[in-house]
Design an enzyme around this catalytic site. Structure first.
Site, PDB file in Angstrom:
ATOM      1  N   ASP A  34       0.823  -1.265  -0.054  1.00 32.49           N
ATOM      2  CA  ASP A  34       0.096   0.057   0.019  1.00 32.49           C
ATOM      3  C   ASP A  34       1.010   1.165   0.025  1.00 32.49           C
ATOM      4  O   ASP A  34       1.963   1.349   0.544  1.00 32.49           O
ATOM      5  CB  ASP A  34      -0.818  -0.090   1.323  1.00 32.49           C
ATOM      6  CG  ASP A  34      -2.026   0.953   1.205  1.00 32.49           C
ATOM      7  OD1 ASP A  34      -2.359   1.593   0.076  1.00 32.49           O
ATOM      8  OD2 ASP A  34      -2.589   1.061   2.080  1.00 32.49           O
ATOM      9  N   HIS A  51       2.563   3.447  -9.028  1.00 33.29           N
ATOM     10  CA  HIS A  51       2.317   1.898  -9.134  1.00 33.29           C
ATOM     11  C   HIS A  51       3.764   1.430  -9.997  1.00 33.29           C
ATOM     12  O   HIS A  51       4.183   0.312  -9.688  1.00 33.29           O
ATOM     13  CB  HIS A  51       0.935   1.702 -10.063  1.00 33.29           C
ATOM     14  CG  HIS A  51      -0.138   2.162  -9.383  1.00 33.29           C
ATOM     15  ND1 HIS A  51      -0.377   1.798  -7.963  1.00 33.29           N
ATOM     16  CD2 HIS A  51      -1.323   2.863  -9.761  1.00 33.29           C
ATOM     17  CE1 HIS A  51      -1.700   2.197  -7.587  1.00 33.29           C
ATOM     18  NE2 HIS A  51      -2.019   3.097  -8.522  1.00 33.29           N
ATOM     19  N   LEU A 145      10.573 -20.813  -3.984  1.00 33.97           N
ATOM     20  CA  LEU A 145       9.822 -19.917  -3.664  1.00 33.97           C
ATOM     21  C   LEU A 145       8.224 -19.978  -4.266  1.00 33.97           C
ATOM     22  O   LEU A 145       8.243 -19.936  -5.790  1.00 33.97           O
ATOM     23  CB  LEU A 145      10.167 -18.473  -3.778  1.00 33.97           C
ATOM     24  CG  LEU A 145       9.087 -17.422  -3.270  1.00 33.97           C
ATOM     25  CD1 LEU A 145       8.956 -17.352  -1.821  1.00 33.97           C
ATOM     26  CD2 LEU A 145       9.656 -16.070  -3.804  1.00 33.97           C
TER      27      LEU A 145
HETATM   28  C1  IPE Z   1      -5.354  -2.885  -0.228  1.00 30.87           C
HETATM   29  O1  IPE Z   1      -4.940  -1.435  -0.512  1.00 30.87           O
HETATM   30  C2  IPE Z   1      -5.391  -3.514  -1.416  1.00 30.87           C
HETATM   31  C3  IPE Z   1      -4.146  -3.738  -1.961  1.00 30.87           C
HETATM   32  C4  IPE Z   1      -2.796  -3.482  -1.617  1.00 30.87           C
HETATM   33  C5  IPE Z   1      -4.121  -4.368  -3.465  1.00 30.87           C
HETATM   34  P1  IPE Z   1      -6.009  -0.092  -0.668  1.00 30.87           P
HETATM   35  O2  IPE Z   1      -5.579   0.923  -0.568  1.00 30.87           O
HETATM   36  O3  IPE Z   1      -7.117  -0.577  -1.727  1.00 30.87           O
HETATM   37  O4  IPE Z   1      -6.787  -0.422   0.667  1.00 30.87           O
HETATM   38  P2  IPE Z   1      -7.855   0.531   1.469  1.00 30.87           P
HETATM   39  O5  IPE Z   1      -9.020   0.847   0.508  1.00 30.87           O
HETATM   40  O6  IPE Z   1      -6.994   1.499   1.874  1.00 30.87           O
HETATM   41  O7  IPE Z   1      -8.488  -0.072   2.789  1.00 30.87           O
HETATM   42  C1  IPE Z   2      -1.323  -0.067  -3.378  1.00 32.94           C
HETATM   43  O1  IPE Z   2      -1.367   1.557  -3.415  1.00 32.94           O
HETATM   44  C2  IPE Z   2      -1.691  -0.394  -4.629  1.00 32.94           C
HETATM   45  C3  IPE Z   2      -2.977  -0.953  -4.978  1.00 32.94           C
HETATM   46  C4  IPE Z   2      -3.948  -0.930  -4.219  1.00 32.94           C
HETATM   47  C5  IPE Z   2      -3.504  -1.386  -6.223  1.00 32.94           C
HETATM   48  P1  IPE Z   2      -2.794   2.819  -3.503  1.00 32.94           P
HETATM   49  O2  IPE Z   2      -3.012   2.870  -4.691  1.00 32.94           O
HETATM   50  O3  IPE Z   2      -3.670   2.146  -2.790  1.00 32.94           O
HETATM   51  O4  IPE Z   2      -1.883   3.810  -2.724  1.00 32.94           O
HETATM   52  P2  IPE Z   2      -2.546   4.829  -1.911  1.00 32.94           P
HETATM   53  O5  IPE Z   2      -2.965   4.077  -0.467  1.00 32.94           O
HETATM   54  O6  IPE Z   2      -3.564   5.626  -2.387  1.00 32.94           O
HETATM   55  O7  IPE Z   2      -1.294   5.856  -1.537  1.00 32.94           O
HETATM   56 MG    MG Z   3      -3.986   2.459  -0.686  1.00 32.16          MG
END
Ligand code: IPE
Ligand code: IPE
Ligand code: MG
Length: 277
Positions: A34, A51, A145
């Site tokens: 995240d 990303h 792995l």
């Molecule tokens: C959780 O991250 C899902 C992934 C890392 C793929 P999100 O950014 O989607 O989670 P929430 O919505 O903040 O809980």
């Molecule tokens: C995690 O990073 C990647 C996915 C959920 C696909 P985010 O895109 O959720 O990044 P934040 O939480 O908005 O910073």
């Molecule tokens: Mg996120």
């Protein structure tokens, strides 16, 4: 970071060696990757750059796990709820996934990595589904792995799907309700081929599971770091693993019940400090 911590993290090769020899290494590490969007926003860049940068972290962490002998690594790459994001972001994530698999497959295969996936993968674009299938088939005989990509994954979705299959098997007479145990439920989940996660890492400081491995996480150790996923690399993973080796997993028992034997052995952290002397 304190000076002693700095000393520890500066010597990644020693960390690797100590972890490799550790009896307390987690068998299964799962990561909620995240913070990509925030990483990009902090740099006044569009979210997709976060990303893209996060893919470097994936490469680093997969390699680092393989090098110390973690057996299972599960990466939460796209949740079933993430379909609700703006369409261009979803499209970008899908194309990133496709290019990751295409670019990395040879190297992953050469390094004995077995690729698997969990989630509602028939919801993925056809082309992504295809490269994924190819990667899974090509690496199916590998015994290093096991890298599981959680894609279009939601733990509640998997539990609901499993319950439906269980109900059908009861109706067909394949299963009797009296025989339904906790392990039967685990066997019906998509995660049946892996042990429960020992350690779940979440980056970017959020303290929640966001529908990840809810059943399987019953006794997982949680490690939350403020580091955003694109900044999370091998050394951060090793710090998390070292932290894990220091934890006492009691599974409901008392500390005394766990036995004195384990306590008289030098801890992984002590061995690391000795190695660095
Ligand atoms: C959780 O991250 C899902 C992934 C890392 C793929 P999100 O950014 O989607 O989670 P929430 O919505 O903040 O809980
Ligand atoms: C995690 O990073 C990647 C996915 C959920 C696909 P985010 O895109 O959720 O990044 P934040 O939480 O908005 O910073
Ligand atoms: Mg996120």
């Amino acid at each position: 970071m304190s000076w002693s911590d700095e000393l520890v993290s500066s010597d990644i090769e020693h960390m690797r060696q100590v972890l490799r020899g550790s009896q307390r290494l987690p068998r299964h590490v799962a990561a909620i990757m995240d913070g990509n969007g925030r990483w990009a926003e902090l740099r006044s860049m569009p979210r997709f750059e976060g990303h893209r940068a996060g893919m470097e972290s994936v490469r680093s962490v997969v390699k680092a796990c393989s090098q110390v002998g973690v057996q299972y690594l599960t990466l939460y790459a796209f949740s079933i709820e993430n379909w609700k994001r703006p369409a261009p972001e979803v499209r970008f994530l899908m194309s990133l996934l496709e290019s990751y698999l295409k670019k990395e497959l040879d190297e992953l295969h050469e390094n004995n990595v077995r690729i698997r996936t969990i989630g509602k993968t028939n919801a993925l674009p056809r082309v992504v589904e295809k490269v994924l299938q190819k990667a899974i088939e090509r690496t199916s005989g590998n015994d290093g792995l096991t890298l599981t990509l959680a894609l279009s994954y939601g733990a509640r979705w998997d539990i609901q799907r499993a319950m439906q299959v269980i109900a059908l098997d009861v109706r067909r007479g394949k299963l009797s309700p009296e025989d339904l145990t906790e392990s039967t439920i685990s066997e019906y989940l998509q995660t049946s081929y892996m042990p429960d996660p020992d350690l779940i890492i979440r980056t970017s400081g959020e303290i929640r599971l966001s529908n990840f491995l809810l059943w399987e996480a019953a006794y997982a150790e949680l490690f939350v770091t403020e580091t955003l996923w694109p900044d999370f690399r091998d050394v951060d993973l090793y710090n998390a693993l070292l932290d894990f080796t220091q934890r006492e997993r009691r599974f409901g028992k008392t500390s005394a019940q766990l036995g004195a034997a384990a306590k008289t052995k030098p801890s992984t952290m002590e061995r690391l400090r000795n190695a660095l002397k």
